[in-house]
Structure formats: C-alpha cells, structure tokens
Design an enzyme around this catalytic site. Structure first.
Site, PDB file in Angstrom:
ATOM      1  N   GLU A  84      34.995 -43.353  22.460  1.00 56.75           N
ATOM      2  CA  GLU A  84      35.948 -43.409  23.532  1.00 56.75           C
ATOM      3  C   GLU A  84      36.871 -41.248  23.943  1.00 56.75           C
ATOM      4  O   GLU A  84      37.123 -41.872  24.659  1.00 56.75           O
ATOM      5  CB  GLU A  84      37.223 -44.197  22.376  1.00 56.75           C
ATOM      6  CG  GLU A  84      36.615 -45.103  22.062  1.00 56.75           C
ATOM      7  CD  GLU A  84      35.917 -45.004  21.004  1.00 56.75           C
ATOM      8  OE1 GLU A  84      35.819 -44.447  20.296  1.00 56.75           O
ATOM      9  OE2 GLU A  84      36.203 -46.231  20.054  1.00 56.75           O
ATOM     10  N   PHE A 146      43.153 -55.150   9.780  1.00 58.56           N
ATOM     11  CA  PHE A 146      41.624 -55.049   9.732  1.00 58.56           C
ATOM     12  C   PHE A 146      41.672 -53.700  11.636  1.00 58.56           C
ATOM     13  O   PHE A 146      42.426 -54.246  12.026  1.00 58.56           O
ATOM     14  CB  PHE A 146      40.494 -55.216   9.918  1.00 58.56           C
ATOM     15  CG  PHE A 146      39.214 -55.254  10.166  1.00 58.56           C
ATOM     16  CD1 PHE A 146      38.899 -53.800   9.905  1.00 58.56           C
ATOM     17  CD2 PHE A 146      38.359 -55.160  11.720  1.00 58.56           C
ATOM     18  CE1 PHE A 146      37.375 -53.262   9.347  1.00 58.56           C
ATOM     19  CE2 PHE A 146      37.621 -54.575  11.626  1.00 58.56           C
ATOM     20  CZ  PHE A 146      36.839 -53.823  11.509  1.00 58.56           C
ATOM     21  N   GLN A 147      41.429 -52.608  11.418  1.00 60.65           N
ATOM     22  CA  GLN A 147      42.074 -52.012  12.542  1.00 60.65           C
ATOM     23  C   GLN A 147      42.615 -52.192  12.965  1.00 60.65           C
ATOM     24  O   GLN A 147      42.668 -52.245  14.306  1.00 60.65           O
ATOM     25  CB  GLN A 147      40.264 -51.925  13.633  1.00 60.65           C
ATOM     26  CG  GLN A 147      39.195 -52.203  13.107  1.00 60.65           C
ATOM     27  CD  GLN A 147      38.406 -52.113  13.871  1.00 60.65           C
ATOM     28  OE1 GLN A 147      37.806 -53.245  15.351  1.00 60.65           O
ATOM     29  NE2 GLN A 147      36.789 -51.386  14.539  1.00 60.65           N
ATOM     30  N   LYS A 196      46.015 -58.934  20.940  1.00 59.73           N
ATOM     31  CA  LYS A 196      44.333 -59.879  21.066  1.00 59.73           C
ATOM     32  C   LYS A 196      45.108 -61.482  21.811  1.00 59.73           C
ATOM     33  O   LYS A 196      45.108 -61.715  22.227  1.00 59.73           O
ATOM     34  CB  LYS A 196      43.850 -59.801  19.770  1.00 59.73           C
ATOM     35  CG  LYS A 196      41.960 -60.275  20.698  1.00 59.73           C
ATOM     36  CD  LYS A 196      41.272 -60.544  19.195  1.00 59.73           C
ATOM     37  CE  LYS A 196      40.514 -61.364  19.747  1.00 59.73           C
ATOM     38  NZ  LYS A 196      38.741 -60.497  18.788  1.00 59.73           N
ATOM     39  N   MET A 517      34.683 -17.472  21.686  1.00 61.25           N
ATOM     40  CA  MET A 517      36.230 -16.355  21.767  1.00 61.25           C
ATOM     41  C   MET A 517      36.333 -16.394  20.671  1.00 61.25           C
ATOM     42  O   MET A 517      37.052 -15.203  19.992  1.00 61.25           O
ATOM     43  CB  MET A 517      36.545 -18.206  22.979  1.00 61.25           C
ATOM     44  CG  MET A 517      39.074 -17.482  23.297  1.00 61.25           C
ATOM     45  SD  MET A 517      38.438 -16.522  24.286  1.00 61.25           S
ATOM     46  CE  MET A 517      38.060 -17.231  25.922  1.00 61.25           C
TER      47      MET A 517
END
Lengths: 607, 254
Positions: A84, A146-147, A196, A517
């Site tokens: 993502e 969940f999630q 949802k 760097m």
C-alpha cells in the site's frame, strides 16, 4: 504481514441484493449510471471527477468498493500494487506529473496504516492525493475489531482534510469533495474512510462533482496595493533575485515565471521541488539553492537585497539557519497559503494568491510602474553588475567532479550519461539519499513536472513506485528512476508490478553498498563511526530484477556506461541497472545543517 | 539531449576528456568568500546585527468559529500540540447557530507566533473564522472549589468578597463557585487556600468582543445576511432575540 481478508466470509446479514440501476437520483451528474450502493457512489464520484487511474491493494473491508469499481462502466482503471505504501507513492507521482489528483485505495487496519508514509509524503510536498480506505462496519467501531484502526484519527495530522463516511447517502458527495479539495488552492492529501456497512448500503444519492467545503476559499489574485508595493521594492532593488518553489509547478506558472524573469532580466534560482520551472541551462538560471544546491545559487540567495519568492515554504533544507538566510533582503513572498507567509522567514511584502496570477500581476505592475513611462530603463543596466556577479559565481563554483580512470565509477558521470541518452522530456524520479542529490545536481532539467521526488518527508524507497505512477501518467515519456541501494531495498517488491504490467521504466541503482548520506554525515560529524550505515553485503540487483521478470544489468566501468544504459533504455519493459559506484564519493557542495548558505563546503575538510 | 549551452556547466566531462578532470569541486573556500552583513532573528525577522532581537511573548485571546461536527476539537488540539503553540486554555461550546461552535484559545506567544496560531487555525477546513480579540474583550472563567468547612463564617465572607456562590455544604466541606477574569479567579483560589482547598476544577476562558463589535467576521456576515433576508423585522444590534439560521443541510451533530 497480516492476512487481508476476513477469516470468515463477509457476513453482513443485511447485505442488500443488487438492484437494477434504474432508480434516478434528482441531481444526476453527467456520465455515471445512478449508483446502487455507497461503494457505487464512491466510484461514481471518482468517475465524475475524471479520475482515470487508481492504485491500490485489495482487502476485506474495501472489497465492496473494489467490486463497485469492477462493475462500473467508464470507471477508473485499477493498478494492483505489491504494497500500500507504493500505492500512495504511485498516486502521488501520478498527481505530480499530471497535475490532477492521484487516487489510492487500501483496506482497513494494516492496509490503511501502510498508506500513511505516502500520505505524509504528499502532505509535506503539497501533492494532490486522494486515499480511500476500507473500515470495519460501524457497529464494530471502537471494539478493536479485526483489522480495525482509527484511520481518521491516525491520519488527521497528515491530511489536508479527512472524512469518515458512515452514511451511504453522503458517500458520493464526500468523495466528490475529497477529490476537489485535494487539488484546490494549496494541494494536499485527503482521505475518505468507508465503513463496510455504509459501502454496502443502498443509496440513490450520487456524486456532486466540483463540490468544495462550504467555507473553503481558493485565493486567486493578490491584493493590488500589496502588488504595487512589492513591484516598487523589486524595481528599486540593486540585487534582485527570483526564487521559484514547487508552488510554481503546481500552479502551472512556469510560463509566466519565465516571461517575468526574461522581461525583468534578473537571475533566478529554484528550490529542489521547483526544479524545472526555469530551464537549468538558461543563462539567468543559477540552478537550485539549499543544502546541496549550487555555489552560485547559494551565493545569490545570500547576497540578494530583494528576494521574490514564489510558492516556497522556506524549508530548513533550503534556508540553512534562518538567521543567515538572505539577511540583507527585502522579502516578497507569494504563496497561495497565507499560513506560509512569515512562518519561517518574515515577509516584507505578502502576496497571497495563485502563483500564475501573482506573477502576472507583478509583471503588469512593473511594466506600468516606472514613473517616467520608460519601461525597462530601470532594470537592465542597473542590474548589470549583479548579473555579472552571479555569472562569476557560476564560473567560480562549477559543478565539476574528478573521474580518474583508476578509480571506481563516479555517480555523477552515470547521471550525466543517462541524461545524454534520454529525450529532453524524460521524467526523472528518485528515492532519497545521495543518489537523489546527484540526480538533482547533474541532470539538466528544462521542464516542470519532470523531476518527481520526495522532498519534505525524504522517504527512502519513493523512486520505484513513483516511476510506476509517472509511467501511467505519461506513457509516452521516458521514465528514469534513480535509486540508491538502501533506498531501493525498501520498495523493490514493486518490480513485480512493473514486470506484470510491462511498464517501460528504467531503474538506475547508484550502488555504494551503504546508506550513503548517513555515512557521509558520520564521516563529517560522528568521527567516521559508520554505525548501521554500511551493509558489507548487498544482494545482486540485476539478478533480483530478473527474478521479478524485469531486465537486469550490472555496470562497473566507464567503458560500459553508454552501451549498458542504451540497452536498458531500449528494453521495452522494466529494467534495472546496478551501477557499482565509488563508495568514497560524497555529495558536495554542502551547507551544514542550520548553517550559512554562503558558507557551503566544497569538501569535507571545509565543514 | 544534453548540451552544454550554459556557462558554468561547460566543464562537464565527456568520456573523451574524462582523465583531464580537475580534482572535484573548485572555488574559493568558505573563508575567502564575501558574506552578507545582515542578520535575522530565530523567527526569520531581519534585525540589527549588533542587537540581539527578541520578540517578547504576550498573552492574548483568540476566538475561532468552527463547524459543529465531530473531530474538530481533535483537529485543533492536534494542531496546537504538533506546532508547539504555547496555550493556556482552550474552551469549546455551542453558539446560537446549531451548525457552529465557538472555540476560545488563550495563548502566550511572541508576535510572529500569535499570527501563526491565527493563520494555522484559519487554514483548517472546518474552521470558519478566526480573530484575535482586543484587550477590552469580555473574558470570563469559572472555578469550582471544594474547601474544608472548619471556619464556615470565614469561608462565607471570602465567597462574598469574590461574588461567588455556595453550591454545596456538607459536614466537612463547602463547595463554592467563582467566576471572573482569569486573574480574579487566580486571586480567589489563592484566597481560599487559607481554608485548604481539597479539590478544584476550572474552565478555560470564554470570551466575546465588547459592545456591538462581532467576535468573528463570520458572525457579522451571518448577521448581515439574516438581516437582509428577513422581511419585516428590523434587526438592530441591541435586539436581544436570537434567531438562528436554519441549517442548510441536516447536521451530523453528536
């Protein structure tokens, strides 16, 4: 990594049956068919706003939106990314190249949290990005389902505005507003969180294209009296200088800026995001100022007595310590965001407005401003000594580098060779680190929207996903991505996407087997202790490329450079060039953090 | 195609002349360069290099009219904390218009900081209008104190002295309310300390502009709009009837 689908099949018992799309809503936009669910409304809003591409990753809570995307006629095309974060970067780069908002999608929980780096990046660089995130059904909110992550809460500090769209009837309008707001005024990222249950609920309410929040003002022209005062100050100056920032790119104001600089016949420097707003080979352009900018640009900003800064927020990487930044200058600051005025550097003249409009206004005011009517009598000759001084600085501080035969390949040479081997309108993306600085220093940019990088946030791994987004934005332009070995390792899984879609991007890895760097700073400020900056071993990037289905090349000597790059650019599909560069090469000039721009070091012993 | 049109870049190496390169970057060293003579303060304000500039902090009140919707308080609080604004108090409450709420912030910042607070607040999408209030604005704060009641008469006289009110008296404690300016409330709390303050709760400052002046510009606008669209009623600033404009859309107020 967690699984992205609910372990049990989606079990919303209230899931409505799909209806034939015959119900007409009273405010019907142009194209899309009337939506049937909240998810359909979200996609219809994207379609109505002209969104052509969406970058994302599937998952449980966002599935209805994906389903609506698949069902939509004339809906945007979706590109499935590997991670993502890359979806957000690709959308960000797409937005930078096209000037239109880039859209990314992810599911709830880990999907949304993976977007965060990309959203923060867009926020820092004011890039127009819209993120749609799935969310658990509203009845589960706050239960640590969940999630579940509080996406709206987590992204509040890094979005221009975010929305929780818990009502199906409001989804169309909300997504319309999110897309419009991302590109309006000072661009930035917006996010819509779609639970949802709302996305699966029936609705007849469609999108509202062009909708903006009630109290959102988009400044256009600056106050006329402020313009007159600023123009008078600029005309009266002996050492006037124009500083062009990323805002000039976003406002499509390059043409106006070039005309202004030519007419006023004054030197111009850019910031790093402003690269390409004026051609770097133009005689008036001193290239970019800041920590690793050119000597001439940093001398000019230090010695100017009137700085006309357009679309820049005076980042510390540009200014060094503000105590010593343009300390003799009257500052004219043009910005579309009033909050940037006098935030870091006090503006003597504040011009709040759109960059293109403000430059035009300044142009007009200066053309008519000279009291005796003789137009440019003021400018040219009076500034001759200053222009000559700037040219001398260019001669004094050329961007040269030593490239002896008996030493390993120099990165600057690779950048110049790639520049020479590609068309003038190529898009260059970069990760973050030494390779990014060399790309910005040694590639000659002539056009806006051709340098696509992570500036404000400094996100390692930005380059490859950005190249993917840039390629979709500009399929006919050559897309070159510079990466470092450390930076590339952060997102190279996206090679799978480039190979799957056969996207013609060329990744040039300037490989010095280190987080270069950091190592450079350790040499300068930490007595050379290379803690966690040197790998000692890096994988074979060419072999990795082949395993992913891309073409891999390894580059070690000067004699191979031209042929290898030519082969890589000629390959019709993704290719990776592992350029093994001199690990002792560091990035100079360098202004020490918080230092005086005119005191830039040309080598480590001058720090 | 790359070309070397521009002076200053004409030393770019080609494969042919690579060996003939100079040793890296060249040019006068930092110590051999002209330096500008001026200087700025830490706030980016140009100053006399001889003088050490400092912007003294000042305490002031800022009123923000915001949309009355969930998340706005979190957005403002987050802004204040992440931008390190020095804030004494922040209060939020409804207004006569159900669509809006008023936030009052008391801050202590140097001049550039005050301007930043205003502008950063103004930038938030749900914020409608922001104004710094004048020194003459009406500012009130409320404190509720629970003190020991060993000396009820003395407690009573202090309550009277500060125009307070007794809210609750039980064996052992008296709970009193005091309102006033922030410094009046400070003095009251100080005065009650002699009895032993068991517990204390204080609101932040609520403030309105004085007289007919509107507290924020948005209210002036709304008032004008309302006046021009209401037929037959003459609205004057002294008219105490508060009419509310009907929300354009149903609000999601919690």
């Amino acid at each position: 990594m967690s699984e992205r689908a609910h372990p049990a099949p989606p079990e919303e018992g209230t899931e409505p049956e799909r209806h034939d799309r015959t119900e007409l809503s009273d405010e019907q936009p142009t194209e899309p068919a009337p939506p049937a669910t909240g998810a359909d409304a979200a996609i219809a809003a994207l379609t109505a706003a002209g969104v052509e591409h969406v970058f994302g990753v599937q998952g449980g809570a966002i599935m209805p939106v994906y389903d609506a995307l698949a069902e939509a006629d004339d809906g945007p095309t979706h590109l499935t990314m590997a991670h993502e974060q890359a979806a957000a970067h690709a959308a960000d780069a797409y937005g930078q190249v096209t000037g239109e908002p880039g859209v990314c999608m992810a599911t709830s929980g880990p999907g949304a949290t993976n977007l965060i780096t990309g959203i923060a990046d867009a926020d820092m660089d004011s890039d127009p990005v819209v993120a749609l995130t799935g969310q658990v059904p509203t009845e589960f909110l706050g239960n640590d389902a969940f999630q579940e992550t509080d996406t709206v809460g987590v992204t509040r500090p890094i979005t221009k505005e975010n929305y929780f769209a818990g009502d199906a009837d409001r989804i169309g309008a909300t997504v319309s507003e999110a897309v419009e707001l991302a590109g309006a005024g000072r661009p930035g990222p917006t996010l819509v969180d779609l639970p949802k249950d709302a996305s699966t609920t029936e609705t007849a309410a469609g999108p509202e294209p062009g909708r903006l929040p009630t109290y959102y003002d988009v400044p256009d022209r600056a106050d006329e009296s402020a313009i007159e005062a600023a123009a008078a100050a600029f005309e009266a100056a002996e050492r006037p200088l124009v500083l062009a920032g990323g805002g000039v790119v976003k406002a499509e104001a390059s043409e106006e800026l070039r005309a202004f600089v030519n007419e006023a016949d004054v030197p111009v420097v850019t910031t790093m995001p402003g690269i390409g707003t004026v051609p770097e080979d133009d005689e008036r352009c001193l290239s970019w100022a800041g920590m690793h900018g050119t000597g001439a640009a940093n001398m000019a900003v230090s010695h100017t007595d009137c700085l006309f800064a357009v679309g820049t927020r005076f980042d510390d990487r540009l200014t060094g310590g503000v105590e010593t930044f343009a300390p003799d200058a009257t500052v004219i600051h043009a910005d579309i965001d009033a909050a940037e005025i006098s935030k870091n550097v006090e503006a003597d003249h504040a011009l709040v407005g759109d960059a293109a409009a403000v430059i035009e206004q300044m142009h007009d005011a200066m053309a008519t401003g000279s009291s005796d009517g003789s137009e440019t009598d003021t400018g040219s000759d009076r500034h001759a000594a200053w222009r000559e001084q700037c040219r001398e600085w260019q001669d004094d501080y050329p961007m040269t580098y030593a490239a002896p035969e008996d030493e390993p390949l120099k990165p600057q040479f690779v950048v110049e060779a790639a520049d020479a081997a590609t068309p003038d309108d190529a898009v260059v993306t970069a990760g973050v680190g030494q390779h990014q600085m060399w790309a910005a220093q040694y590639w000659t940019f002539r056009h806006p929207r051709s340098w696509v990088a992570s500036h404000g946030l400094g996100t390692m791994g930005y380059g490859l996903p950005a190249a993917i987004g840039a390629k979709l934005a500009a399929p006919d332009r050559e897309v070159v991505c510079f990466e470092g070995d450390g930076s590339f390792l952060m997102t190279l899984q996206e090679l799978s996407v480039a190979a799957r879609e056969n996207l013609d991007v060329t990744v040039i890895v300037l490989n010095n087997e280190a987080i270069g760097m950091v190592r450079q700073w350790q040499d300068a400020f930490f007595e050379g202790r290379h803690t966690a900056s040197e790998y000692g071993w890096v994988p074979e990037f060419a072999a990795i490329a082949e395993a992913f289905g891309a073409k891999g090349f390894t580059l070690e000597t000067y004699d191979e450079v031209a042929d290898t790059l030519e082969a890589a650019f000629a390959h019709d599909g993704p290719s990776v060039v592992d350029a093994r560069i001199d690990p002792r090469e560091n990035v100079y000039p360098m202004v020490e953090s918080g230092g005086d721009n005119s005191g830039f070091a040309l080598a480590e012993d001058q720090l | 195609m790359s070309d070397d049109a521009d002076a200053g870049w004409d030393d770019r190496p080609t494969q042919a002349d690579r060996g003939a390169q100079r040793e890296g970057l060249a040019g006068p060293e930092p110590t051999d360069r002209p330096r500008p003579s001026g200087r700025r303060s830490k706030q980016g304000v140009r100053i006399d290099p001889e003088a050490e500039a400092s912007h003294p902090a000042r305490r002031t009140t800022i009123s923000a009219l915001v949309k009355h919707e969930p998340g706005v308080l979190a957005e403002v609080a987050g802004l204040v904390s992440r931008r390190q604004f020095d804030i004494d108090s922040l209060t939020v409450g409804p207004t006569t218009n159900p669509e809006t709420a008023r936030m009052t912030l008391t801050i202590e910042e140097p001049e550039p900081g005050v301007r930043q607070v205003e502008k950063q607040l103004e930038k938030l999408v749900p914020v409608i209008s922001v104004r710094e209030l004048g020194r003459d604005a009406v500012r009130r704060e409320l404190a509720v104190l629970k003190v020991h009641d060993d000396r009820p008469a003395a407690v009573e006289s202090v309550v009277e002295m500060f125009d307070g009110e007794v809210l609750d008296a039980q064996p052992g404690t008296v709970t009193v309310e005091v309102t006033g300016s922030s410094s009046e409330v400070d003095r009251a709390v100080e005065a009650f300390q002699r009895f032993g303050v068991r517990e204390l709760t204080r609101t932040g400052t609520g403030a309105l502009a004085r007289g007919t002046e509107w507290t924020t510009d948005a209210e002036a606008d709304r008032y004008e709009r309302q006046a021009s669209s209401t037929t037959g009623t003459t609205n004057s600033a002294t008219d105490r009837r508060t009419t509310t404009t009907a929300p354009e859309t149903p609000t999601d107020d919690d």
